[in-house]
Design an enzyme around this catalytic site. Structure first.
Site, PDB file in Angstrom:
ATOM      1  N   GLY A 110       0.800  -1.212   0.000  1.00  0.00           N
ATOM      2  CA  GLY A 110       0.000   0.000   0.000  1.00  0.00           C
ATOM      3  C   GLY A 110       0.836   1.266   0.000  1.00  0.00           C
ATOM      4  O   GLY A 110       0.348   2.351   0.254  1.00  0.00           O
ATOM      5  N   GLN A 111       2.099   1.108  -0.229  1.00  0.00           N
ATOM      6  CA  GLN A 111       2.997   2.268  -0.191  1.00  0.00           C
ATOM      7  C   GLN A 111       3.951   2.221  -1.365  1.00  0.00           C
ATOM      8  O   GLN A 111       5.134   2.477  -1.235  1.00  0.00           O
ATOM      9  CB  GLN A 111       3.813   2.257   1.100  1.00  0.00           C
ATOM     10  CG  GLN A 111       2.963   2.315   2.347  1.00  0.00           C
ATOM     11  CD  GLN A 111       3.783   2.006   3.571  1.00  0.00           C
ATOM     12  OE1 GLN A 111       4.705   2.731   3.905  1.00  0.00           O
ATOM     13  NE2 GLN A 111       3.455   0.927   4.240  1.00  0.00           N
ATOM     14  N   THR A 112       3.396   1.851  -2.506  1.00  0.00           N
ATOM     15  CA  THR A 112       4.251   1.640  -3.676  1.00  0.00           C
ATOM     16  C   THR A 112       5.066   2.874  -4.028  1.00  0.00           C
ATOM     17  O   THR A 112       6.131   2.776  -4.604  1.00  0.00           O
ATOM     18  CB  THR A 112       3.411   1.228  -4.896  1.00  0.00           C
ATOM     19  OG1 THR A 112       2.267   2.071  -4.930  1.00  0.00           O
ATOM     20  CG2 THR A 112       2.981  -0.218  -4.805  1.00  0.00           C
ATOM     21  N   SER A 113       4.559   4.067  -3.645  1.00  0.00           N
ATOM     22  CA  SER A 113       5.272   5.290  -4.013  1.00  0.00           C
ATOM     23  C   SER A 113       6.607   5.445  -3.289  1.00  0.00           C
ATOM     24  O   SER A 113       7.471   6.177  -3.742  1.00  0.00           O
ATOM     25  CB  SER A 113       4.409   6.513  -3.712  1.00  0.00           C
ATOM     26  OG  SER A 113       4.133   6.555  -2.333  1.00  0.00           O
TER      27      SER A 113
END
Ligand code: GDP
Ligand code: MG
Length: 187
Positions: free
Chosen positions: A70-73
């Site tokens: 959920g934190q691919t960025s």
């Protein structure tokens, strides 16, 4: 606890610096595990510098911890940190069956990373103290660990909360990394 880790680390690492990357979904128990390892040991702590990254140094062990999912960025950031890692710990909340498939996806994607191709892998099936927790065998099945080929890996039952299984995990690294050294030297 501190003594066990000190002795293990001394045997495992000697004077050589070993870099361990610990990853897993948020809430898996990584930070708790980190504090378990820290406590009672002779350590230098390095404060968190954003992006859900934590790192510690224990003797010659350098461990970096990252939350995945959920934190691919933030991936480009943690990717730049994990070069030359020798060991990978993937922590799973064994009580969180709903996210086993997300954990599987994240594990498979991290195993594809070029910089991590030579790491030995220990999956920690954490939170084993909880009565409804999936067993290590169930976690292994759900994460498809059997499909990991040509890598040295294991799964270990842990409870970061109680401190169970962690020493065994590092004992396994001792043997796995030692075997790797033998392999590389073609002895
Ligand atoms: P992280 O997001 O992976 O760093 O997870 P944390 O270490 O912050 O732990 C998330 C939550 O799970 C906290 O409430 C911890 O107290 C709890 N927790 C971590 N490890 C265990 C464990 O082995 N057993 C139980 N019952 N709870 C745990
Ligand atoms: Mg954390």
């Amino acid at each position: 606890m501190g003594n066990i880790f000190s002795r293990l680390f001394q045997r495992l690492f000697g004077n050589k610096e070993v870099r361990v990357l610990m990853v897993g979904l948020d809430n898996a128990g990584k930070t708790t595990l980190l504090y378990r390892i820290k406590e009672g040991s002779m350590i230098k702590t390095v404060p968190t510098i954003g992006f859900n990254m934590e790192q510690i140094e224990v003797n010659n062990l350098k461990m970096q911890v990252w939350d995945l999912g959920g934190q691919t960025s933030i991936r480009p950031y943690w990717r730049s940190y994990y070069q030359k890692q020798e060991a990978l710990i993937f922590v799973v909340d064994s009580n969180d069956r709903e996210r086993f498939s997300t954990a599987k996806t994240e594990l498979l994607s991290i195993l594809q990373e070029e910089e991590l191709k030579n790491t030995v892998i220990a999956v920690f099936a954490n939170k084993q103290d909880l009565p409804e927790a999936a067993s290590a065998a169930e976690v292994s099945l759900a994460l498809g660990l059997d499909s990991i080929k040509d890598r040295t890996w294991t799964i270990i039952s842990t409870s970061a909360a109680k401190g169970d299984g962690i020493a065994e995990g590092f004992e396994w690294f001792l043997n796995a990394l030692f075997s790797h050294v033998i392999l590389y030297l073609h002895l």
